[in-house]
Scaffold this motif. Sequence first.
Motif, PDB file in Angstrom:
ATOM      1  N   ARG A 281      26.587  24.835 -23.848  1.00  0.00           N
ATOM      2  CA  ARG A 281      26.407  26.223 -24.311  1.00  0.00           C
ATOM      3  C   ARG A 281      25.844  26.245 -25.734  1.00  0.00           C
ATOM      4  N   GLN A 282      26.265  25.320 -26.575  1.00  0.00           N
ATOM      5  CA  GLN A 282      25.759  25.308 -27.950  1.00  0.00           C
ATOM      6  C   GLN A 282      24.306  24.829 -28.019  1.00  0.00           C
ATOM      7  N   VAL A 283      23.913  23.972 -27.091  1.00  0.00           N
ATOM      8  CA  VAL A 283      22.504  23.557 -27.041  1.00  0.00           C
ATOM      9  C   VAL A 283      21.638  24.761 -26.689  1.00  0.00           C
ATOM     10  N   ILE A 284      22.140  25.567 -25.721  1.00  0.00           N
ATOM     11  CA  ILE A 284      21.403  26.773 -25.330  1.00  0.00           C
ATOM     12  C   ILE A 284      21.277  27.736 -26.510  1.00  0.00           C
ATOM     13  N   ASN A 285      22.375  27.800 -27.301  1.00  0.00           N
ATOM     14  CA  ASN A 285      22.357  28.686 -28.474  1.00  0.00           C
ATOM     15  C   ASN A 285      21.570  28.105 -29.627  1.00  0.00           C
ATOM     16  N   GLY A 286      21.217  26.849 -29.526  1.00  0.00           N
ATOM     17  CA  GLY A 286      20.443  26.215 -30.599  1.00  0.00           C
ATOM     18  C   GLY A 286      21.289  25.662 -31.715  1.00  0.00           C
ATOM     19  N   SER A 287      22.640  25.609 -31.540  1.00  0.00           N
ATOM     20  CA  SER A 287      23.525  25.110 -32.605  1.00  0.00           C
ATOM     21  C   SER A 287      23.401  23.600 -32.774  1.00  0.00           C
ATOM     22  N   ILE A 288      23.242  22.918 -31.663  1.00  0.00           N
ATOM     23  CA  ILE A 288      23.121  21.455 -31.695  1.00  0.00           C
ATOM     24  C   ILE A 288      22.000  21.036 -30.757  1.00  0.00           C
ATOM     25  N   SER A 289      21.653  19.746 -30.841  1.00  0.00           N
ATOM     26  CA  SER A 289      20.600  19.233 -29.962  1.00  0.00           C
ATOM     27  C   SER A 289      21.226  18.542 -28.753  1.00  0.00           C
ATOM     28  N   ALA A 290      20.387  18.262 -27.763  1.00  0.00           N
ATOM     29  CA  ALA A 290      20.876  17.545 -26.579  1.00  0.00           C
ATOM     30  C   ALA A 290      21.356  16.146 -26.960  1.00  0.00           C
ATOM     31  N   GLY A 291      20.730  15.566 -27.995  1.00  0.00           N
ATOM     32  CA  GLY A 291      21.152  14.250 -28.458  1.00  0.00           C
ATOM     33  C   GLY A 291      22.567  14.251 -28.995  1.00  0.00           C
ATOM     34  N   ASN A 292      22.997  15.387 -29.581  1.00  0.00           N
ATOM     35  CA  ASN A 292      24.365  15.478 -30.082  1.00  0.00           C
ATOM     36  C   ASN A 292      25.388  15.419 -28.948  1.00  0.00           C
ATOM     37  N   ILE A 293      25.019  16.026 -27.797  1.00  0.00           N
ATOM     38  CA  ILE A 293      25.936  15.944 -26.638  1.00  0.00           C
ATOM     39  C   ILE A 293      26.064  14.490 -26.194  1.00  0.00           C
ATOM     40  N   ALA A 294      24.934  13.800 -26.127  1.00  0.00           N
ATOM     41  CA  ALA A 294      24.985  12.376 -25.754  1.00  0.00           C
ATOM     42  C   ALA A 294      25.836  11.594 -26.747  1.00  0.00           C
ATOM     43  N   GLU A 295      25.669  11.928 -28.028  1.00  0.00           N
ATOM     44  CA  GLU A 295      26.460  11.263 -29.075  1.00  0.00           C
ATOM     45  C   GLU A 295      27.947  11.530 -28.871  1.00  0.00           C
ATOM     46  N   PHE A 296      28.312  12.790 -28.570  1.00  0.00           N
ATOM     47  CA  PHE A 296      29.713  13.164 -28.372  1.00  0.00           C
ATOM     48  C   PHE A 296      30.305  12.478 -27.130  1.00  0.00           C
ATOM     49  N   ILE A 297      29.491  12.394 -26.075  1.00  0.00           N
ATOM     50  CA  ILE A 297      29.980  11.730 -24.861  1.00  0.00           C
ATOM     51  C   ILE A 297      30.301  10.252 -25.156  1.00  0.00           C
ATOM     52  N   VAL A 298      29.436   9.621 -25.970  1.00  0.00           N
ATOM     53  CA  VAL A 298      29.712   8.232 -26.375  1.00  0.00           C
ATOM     54  C   VAL A 298      31.005   8.162 -27.164  1.00  0.00           C
ATOM     55  N   TYR A 299      31.183   9.149 -28.097  1.00  0.00           N
ATOM     56  CA  TYR A 299      32.417   9.172 -28.898  1.00  0.00           C
ATOM     57  C   TYR A 299      33.657   9.319 -28.006  1.00  0.00           C
ATOM     58  N   VAL A 300      33.587  10.244 -27.067  1.00  0.00           N
ATOM     59  CA  VAL A 300      34.735  10.484 -26.182  1.00  0.00           C
ATOM     60  C   VAL A 300      35.046   9.254 -25.354  1.00  0.00           C
ATOM     61  N   ASN A 301      33.988   8.589 -24.851  1.00  0.00           N
ATOM     62  CA  ASN A 301      34.216   7.374 -24.065  1.00  0.00           C
ATOM     63  C   ASN A 301      34.727   6.226 -24.942  1.00  0.00           C
ATOM     64  N   GLN A 302      34.292   6.219 -26.190  1.00  0.00           N
ATOM     65  CA  GLN A 302      34.835   5.220 -27.110  1.00  0.00           C
ATOM     66  C   GLN A 302      36.320   5.466 -27.390  1.00  0.00           C
ATOM     67  N   LEU A 303      36.736   6.716 -27.296  1.00  0.00           N
ATOM     68  CA  LEU A 303      38.157   7.030 -27.483  1.00  0.00           C
ATOM     69  C   LEU A 303      39.012   6.590 -26.293  1.00  0.00           C
ATOM     70  N   THR A 304      38.361   6.364 -25.157  1.00  0.00           N
ATOM     71  CA  THR A 304      39.123   5.966 -23.957  1.00  0.00           C
ATOM     72  C   THR A 304      39.882   4.675 -24.185  1.00  0.00           C
ATOM     73  N   PHE A 305      39.203   3.675 -24.743  1.00  0.00           N
ATOM     74  CA  PHE A 305      39.860   2.392 -24.977  1.00  0.00           C
ATOM     75  C   PHE A 305      40.998   2.519 -25.992  1.00  0.00           C
ATOM     76  N   PRO A 306      40.797   3.161 -27.165  1.00  0.00           N
ATOM     77  CA  PRO A 306      41.923   3.315 -28.086  1.00  0.00           C
ATOM     78  C   PRO A 306      43.098   4.061 -27.480  1.00  0.00           C
ATOM     79  N   VAL A 307      42.791   5.112 -26.693  1.00  0.00           N
ATOM     80  CA  VAL A 307      43.880   5.875 -26.087  1.00  0.00           C
ATOM     81  C   VAL A 307      44.640   5.016 -25.083  1.00  0.00           C
ATOM     82  N   THR A 308      43.893   4.243 -24.277  1.00  0.00           N
ATOM     83  CA  THR A 308      44.543   3.333 -23.331  1.00  0.00           C
ATOM     84  C   THR A 308      45.366   2.285 -24.077  1.00  0.00           C
TER      85      THR A 308
END
Length: 597
Positions: A281-308
């Motif tokens: 939704r924020q990409v549609i609004n122009g707040s962030i770029s599509a690359g930021n979503i990819a960056e966030f997905i990497v961050y979230v997946n990187q959190l998987t190992f620490p959380v585990t």
Amino acid sequence: MKHLRYLNKYFYKYKWWIVPGVFFVIISNIFGVVPAQVIGFAFNLITENLSIYKLFAGFDRQEIVYDIFSAGLLYFGTVVLVLYLLRGLFMFFMRQTLILMSRHIEFDMKNEIYAHYQELSLGFYRRNNTGDLMNRATEDVNRVRMYVGPAIMYALNTAVQVVLIVYFMFNVNGTLALYSLAPLPVLVLTIYYVNTGIHDKSEKIQQRLSSLSAFVQERLSGIRVIKSYVREAQTREAFALQSEHYKGESMKLVRLQALFYPAMLLLVGLSTILTVYIGGRQVINGSISAGNIAEFIVYVNQLTFPVTMLGWVTTLIQRAAASQKRINEFLQLRPDITGGTIASGTLEGGIEFKNVSFTYPDTGIQAIRDINLKIRPGQFVAIIGRTGSGKSTLANLLMRMYDTDQGMVCIDGTDIRERDLQHYRSQVGFVPQEVFLFSDTITNNIAFGLDQPDQEAVRNAAKNAAVYQNIVAFEHGFETMLGERGITLSGGQKQRVSIARALIKEPRILVFDDCLSAVDTKTEEEILGNLGHVMKGKTTLLIAHRISTIKNADLILVLENGQIKEQGTHAELLGLNGSYAEMYTSQLLEEEESKIK
């Protein structure tokens, strides 16, 4: 964590391993988080270059755009690869410091526990079984090592990684970061709820494991009795029951963990869904770029190992706390017997019991009652009496395995409690009633009390103990390896090797606690004849059941119900026509009957 505070002294000792370890944790995580930004730039590059590439469709410049696009992807791919290689290098350094530190702490702990075991008194070993003692020094220490090594390493790694990821997420977009991290408080509450259950179940598992170890150790030690009475099947059933109890406690912990880990992964998956939805939704609004979503997905997946790892580390810490509590219980115990300060001079061998009474603390049985006895240096004293009369207790008090309840034991006029234990015991030779030989060579068993084994002294001790001819008859002679508890030898041979072990010390005081029971009469006379030569001018106490063994003693004590009922020489005691004379007559009759048969 209060039980784990005991480990702080080790952390201080190895602080110069921890400091670089923490540094390597930080550096490795920086190189682990930065690639997410590179991937974000690369994703934006892909989307932008695809649009440009399509605009130049049908033109010659389209190939130039393609080459630039390919070169950019290769550059970003190389950067990501180099960053991950650097991360791997520093992770290697991280493990080489923190994990190796944990191995050093494990080494120190095992040595500390074993040294403490050595200091504790005989009563401690009567109250605790061998299996439990071994389990605390091995399995419990291993679980503590998992805390001081992997648990701390992954906890530090998790903390640094989470801080860096959260920082970069908020740096990109605070709103999206809040939505992505929203499930984390639920995770914290879940961990808080599960912690108590893990701790309690871990402690019960360790208790069951100790019981199982004790059971196996005892049954293996008594395997000859089990086979003699054909109780193998019953022993297997008893072992299966013990194992079932252990399995039951372990399964409870497994079920708790089985619910815990999927719950954590579910929450991480929920974070990914929120990231894609809110980020889109924020990409549609122009707040962030599509690359930021990819960056966030990497961050979230990187959190998987620490959380585990957070759940795994929590389990390690709770189990380590339960194990350290069990270790602390023994480390906090102080020995009942502590040495004095007198540690000089050679003993003359004078012994005196002054109004001595003693009750075993574990059973409440009073073994000795108001004993008064004076033994001159160099005197040969024999003690005889029926089973349970207190003979072995006198020997244990003299060796200071226990302290008297009333009165005192004096050596050369000095209270035994004022003498340094090691100095005193080093001048006393003790042959216990229950012979124990180590799984080692005969030479090392005989020379056990010496720092530097002397082969000539070993042979002389064996000759004086009348076991030399038996030893040289073995294929490997004195280098023959004995089985567990000396199982290779016969009962009489074990007793004589034990006597040789005491004689080689050239003690000032020699105590025999009924150690000639498995020796035939001829060998017994040979040993006693040798003792008369070896112990000339030194004090000897001989506890026996056969009067033939002790009739040449300078002084004979007859114990009954923990008291000295009669004392004197062989002739004097026969003249009293009391308990001693009755035992002598009874044993003569038994010998006559055996000769007739």
